[in-house]
Design a protein around this motif. Structure first.
Motif, PDB file in Angstrom:
ATOM      1  N   UNK A   1     -26.172   6.410  55.899  1.00 38.10           N
ATOM      2  CA  UNK A   1     -26.231   6.573  57.348  1.00 38.10           C
ATOM      3  C   UNK A   1     -27.594   7.133  57.715  1.00 38.10           C
ATOM      4  N   UNK A   2     -28.223   6.532  58.727  1.00 37.02           N
ATOM      5  CA  UNK A   2     -29.525   7.001  59.185  1.00 37.02           C
ATOM      6  C   UNK A   2     -29.424   7.471  60.624  1.00 37.02           C
ATOM      7  N   UNK A   3     -29.848   8.707  60.872  1.00 35.52           N
ATOM      8  CA  UNK A   3     -29.913   9.235  62.228  1.00 35.52           C
ATOM      9  C   UNK A   3     -31.264   8.845  62.814  1.00 35.52           C
ATOM     10  N   UNK A   4     -31.263   7.825  63.661  1.00 37.72           N
ATOM     11  CA  UNK A   4     -32.513   7.347  64.247  1.00 37.72           C
ATOM     12  C   UNK A   4     -32.965   8.240  65.390  1.00 37.72           C
ATOM     13  N   UNK A   5     -32.026   8.639  66.245  1.00 33.26           N
ATOM     14  CA  UNK A   5     -32.365   9.494  67.393  1.00 33.26           C
ATOM     15  C   UNK A   5     -31.213  10.441  67.691  1.00 33.26           C
ATOM     16  N   UNK A   6     -31.558  11.651  68.117  1.00 34.17           N
ATOM     17  CA  UNK A   6     -30.579  12.619  68.613  1.00 34.17           C
ATOM     18  C   UNK A   6     -31.370  13.676  69.373  1.00 34.17           C
ATOM     19  N   UNK A   7     -31.576  13.443  70.672  1.00 31.88           N
ATOM     20  CA  UNK A   7     -32.424  14.362  71.419  1.00 31.88           C
ATOM     21  C   UNK A   7     -31.770  14.804  72.723  1.00 31.88           C
TER      22      UNK A   7
ATOM     23  N   UNK B   1     -26.794  -6.278  56.640  1.00 32.45           N
ATOM     24  CA  UNK B   1     -25.926  -6.124  57.798  1.00 32.45           C
ATOM     25  C   UNK B   1     -26.069  -4.698  58.315  1.00 32.45           C
ATOM     26  N   UNK B   2     -26.221  -4.568  59.618  1.00 27.53           N
ATOM     27  CA  UNK B   2     -26.408  -3.239  60.220  1.00 27.53           C
ATOM     28  C   UNK B   2     -25.429  -3.043  61.367  1.00 27.53           C
ATOM     29  N   UNK B   3     -24.837  -1.860  61.404  1.00 25.64           N
ATOM     30  CA  UNK B   3     -24.051  -1.426  62.554  1.00 25.64           C
ATOM     31  C   UNK B   3     -24.764  -0.237  63.175  1.00 25.64           C
ATOM     32  N   UNK B   4     -25.062  -0.335  64.471  1.00 29.22           N
ATOM     33  CA  UNK B   4     -25.750   0.731  65.198  1.00 29.22           C
ATOM     34  C   UNK B   4     -24.879   1.205  66.345  1.00 29.22           C
ATOM     35  N   UNK B   5     -24.698   2.519  66.420  1.00 32.65           N
ATOM     36  CA  UNK B   5     -23.886   3.122  67.470  1.00 32.65           C
ATOM     37  C   UNK B   5     -24.781   4.024  68.323  1.00 32.65           C
ATOM     38  N   UNK B   6     -24.717   3.854  69.659  1.00 34.14           N
ATOM     39  CA  UNK B   6     -25.571   4.599  70.576  1.00 34.14           C
ATOM     40  C   UNK B   6     -24.726   5.300  71.640  1.00 34.14           C
TER      41      UNK B   6
ATOM     42  N   UNK C   1     -32.411  22.139  87.622  1.00 33.75           N
ATOM     43  CA  UNK C   1     -33.700  22.050  86.925  1.00 33.75           C
ATOM     44  C   UNK C   1     -34.094  20.607  86.639  1.00 33.75           C
ATOM     45  N   UNK C   2     -33.348  19.662  87.174  1.00 34.04           N
ATOM     46  CA  UNK C   2     -33.637  18.250  86.943  1.00 34.04           C
ATOM     47  C   UNK C   2     -32.527  17.583  86.159  1.00 34.04           C
ATOM     48  N   UNK C   3     -32.751  16.335  85.806  1.00 30.06           N
ATOM     49  CA  UNK C   3     -31.742  15.567  85.083  1.00 30.06           C
ATOM     50  C   UNK C   3     -31.631  16.055  83.639  1.00 30.06           C
ATOM     51  N   UNK C   4     -30.406  16.296  83.197  1.00 31.52           N
ATOM     52  CA  UNK C   4     -30.133  16.656  81.813  1.00 31.52           C
ATOM     53  C   UNK C   4     -29.647  15.401  81.106  1.00 31.52           C
ATOM     54  N   UNK C   5     -30.380  14.991  80.059  1.00 26.56           N
ATOM     55  CA  UNK C   5     -30.085  13.746  79.368  1.00 26.56           C
ATOM     56  C   UNK C   5     -29.940  13.996  77.873  1.00 26.56           C
ATOM     57  N   UNK C   6     -29.121  13.177  77.222  1.00 27.34           N
ATOM     58  CA  UNK C   6     -29.080  13.140  75.762  1.00 27.34           C
ATOM     59  C   UNK C   6     -29.019  11.686  75.312  1.00 27.34           C
ATOM     60  N   UNK C   7     -29.458  11.466  74.088  1.00 29.29           N
ATOM     61  CA  UNK C   7     -29.391  10.118  73.504  1.00 29.29           C
ATOM     62  C   UNK C   7     -29.191  10.256  72.008  1.00 29.29           C
ATOM     63  N   UNK C   8     -28.299   9.467  71.441  1.00 23.85           N
ATOM     64  CA  UNK C   8     -28.118   9.411  69.994  1.00 23.85           C
ATOM     65  C   UNK C   8     -28.096   7.960  69.541  1.00 23.85           C
ATOM     66  N   UNK C   9     -28.607   7.727  68.354  1.00 25.26           N
ATOM     67  CA  UNK C   9     -28.539   6.409  67.725  1.00 25.26           C
ATOM     68  C   UNK C   9     -28.363   6.599  66.228  1.00 25.26           C
ATOM     69  N   UNK C  10     -27.307   6.019  65.689  1.00 24.91           N
ATOM     70  CA  UNK C  10     -26.985   6.136  64.275  1.00 24.91           C
ATOM     71  C   UNK C  10     -26.825   4.738  63.692  1.00 24.91           C
ATOM     72  N   UNK C  11     -27.416   4.512  62.509  1.00 25.03           N
ATOM     73  CA  UNK C  11     -27.390   3.197  61.874  1.00 25.03           C
ATOM     74  C   UNK C  11     -26.768   3.273  60.486  1.00 25.03           C
ATOM     75  N   UNK C  12     -26.006   2.241  60.154  1.00 22.82           N
ATOM     76  CA  UNK C  12     -25.439   2.087  58.820  1.00 22.82           C
ATOM     77  C   UNK C  12     -25.797   0.689  58.334  1.00 22.82           C
ATOM     78  N   UNK C  13     -26.315   0.571  57.106  1.00 19.91           N
ATOM     79  CA  UNK C  13     -26.764  -0.711  56.577  1.00 19.91           C
ATOM     80  C   UNK C  13     -26.068  -1.046  55.264  1.00 19.91           C
ATOM     81  N   UNK C  14     -25.883  -2.338  55.040  1.00 26.31           N
ATOM     82  CA  UNK C  14     -25.400  -2.841  53.759  1.00 26.31           C
ATOM     83  C   UNK C  14     -26.200  -4.090  53.415  1.00 26.31           C
TER      84      UNK C  14
END
Length: 386
Positions: free
Chosen positions: A142-148, A94-99, A108-121
């Motif tokens: 907890x796995x940090x998949x993305x944070x940019x 079972x996985x819960x992913x929060x984005x 200077x253009x578009x400023x963007x961020x993205x995060x994705x965190x996963x928890x598995x059981x």
């Protein structure tokens, strides 16, 4: 009723209304600050109060159950707790992913961020193989998949490697790494260029991950990619240099939109063994030491299709193979029960060649020598996205 009585009654009524209104005004709450929709970036975005930043929140909850005999979707090998006899069991997870996404326009253009965190059981085999299984279910952390952060075309932070994201993943099947096509987790500093005419390019400096993937000096791994996209599909090429092994790897991919309902792709990968060993039949060298060429031997291929049967149902197929005679076949049917909730049923077949195949033990040492072996497995996935 005389005129004076009528006037007195009217005045009394007016006074009563005025007093009531005054009481209402004194007890009324302050102005309500409603959430402002920010549809310029797409659906789901809203303004953060008192800022020019727009934010979106999403994610999914997923439940997978899998069954196989050897490594197709990490089939679980365990032992009977009473007799110790070797046997198999279900693979459950079972996985819960929060984005989160943020967007803001700057000079200077578009400023963007993205995060994705996963928890598995769930339960899974512990590498190097079935000799040390986790037959029990547990929280895998907890796995940090993305944070940019991205400003204009410049992106820095934690992401998946451009060697995989720029070309796209190997099809819409659940188990698309029966023959692996690249490693993922890394810190990046990359620049993306879009010419607005279908041509785009990217250069990415990457750290890698794992014992055999992380850079061992001040020289980063480097990925360079170019893409041409048109109405019929796209052609994409990437080349990567692994700074640890001074090895090169590349992939060329073609996507074709045959009809509105049918799309096809084909991807070919080739990589050098590097300074470790130039013999592609060497079991240790050929099994992808390094961060990019993690398939077996010098070359590998992946091909597949997606066919939309109707507005709720799609069929997905992938075939893959490599130089050392490892091959895979995966097919599934994805059905959208209701918007936001999809059930997918998949069948996977894998044939392992002379040296076996799988994910390299990221302790940097061991591979399971399976010999020639056929594997048949299946996955049933339930996923609700928000």
């Amino acid at each position: 009723m005389n005129v004076s009585s009528l006037l007195l009654g009217s005045v009394a009524a007016l006074i009563s209304v005025s007093v009531a209104r005054a009481a209402d005004e004194d007890s009324a709450p302050g102005p309500i600050e409603y959430v402002k929709v920010c549809d310029v970036y797409g659906s789901g975005y809203f303004h953060i109060p008192d800022t020019e930043t727009c934010v979106r929140i999403g994610g999914y909850i997923r439940y997978d159950v899998g069954l196989s005999d050897v490594r197709s979707y990490d089939g679980i090998r365990t032992s009977d707790v009473r007799t110790g006899e070797a046997q198999g069991t279900w693979r459950n997870n079972t996985r819960f992913t929060f984005k989160t996404w943020t967007r803001q326009e700057t000079e200077l253009g578009a400023l963007k961020t993205y995060t994705e965190t996963r928890v598995n059981f769930g339960n899974h085999n512990a590498y190097p193989g079935p000799e040390s299984p986790h037959k029990y279910s547990f929280n895998s952390g907890v796995k940090l998949t993305s944070a940019w952060i991205q400003l204009g075309g410049l992106r820095v932070g934690k992401d998946e490697s451009a060697f995989d994201t720029f070309t796209g993943y190997a099809g819409n099947v659940l188990n698309n790494v029966l023959v692996p096509y690249g490693d993922f987790d890394t810190n990046v500093a990359q620049y993306y260029f879009d010419a607005d005419n279908g041509f785009s390019a990217l250069v990415s400096l990457e750290q890698g991950s794992g014992v055999v993937g992380t850079i061992d000096s001040h020289v980063p791994h480097v990925v360079f990619g170019v893409k041409q996209t048109q109405g019929w599909g796209a052609i994409t090429g990437v080349i990567a240099r692994d700074s640890d092994y001074e090895a090169l790897a590349g992939k060329l991919r073609v996507d074709v939109n045959v009809t509105d309902d049918l799309s096809l792709f084909g991807m070919f990968g080739y990589g050098s063994i590097g300074n470790l060993n130039d013999d592609p039949t060497n079991a240790v060298a050929a099994h992808g030491r390094g961060f990019y060429k993690i398939w077996s031997g010098n070359w590998a291929f992946w091909a597949g299709a997606t066919y939309t049967l109707n507005e709720k149902t799609s069929f997905n197929l992938q075939v893959s193979g490599d130089q050392l005679r490892n091959s895979g076949l995966a097919a599934n049917v994805a059905y959208m029960v209701v918007p936001g909730f999809t059930v997918t049923a998949e069948v996977d077949y894998a044939h392992y060649g002379n040296f076996g195949v799988g994910t390299l033990d990221r302790s940097g040492v061991n591979w399971t020598h399976l010999g020639k072996k056929n594997s048949l497995g299946g996955i049933l996935r339930f996923q609700s996205s928000f």
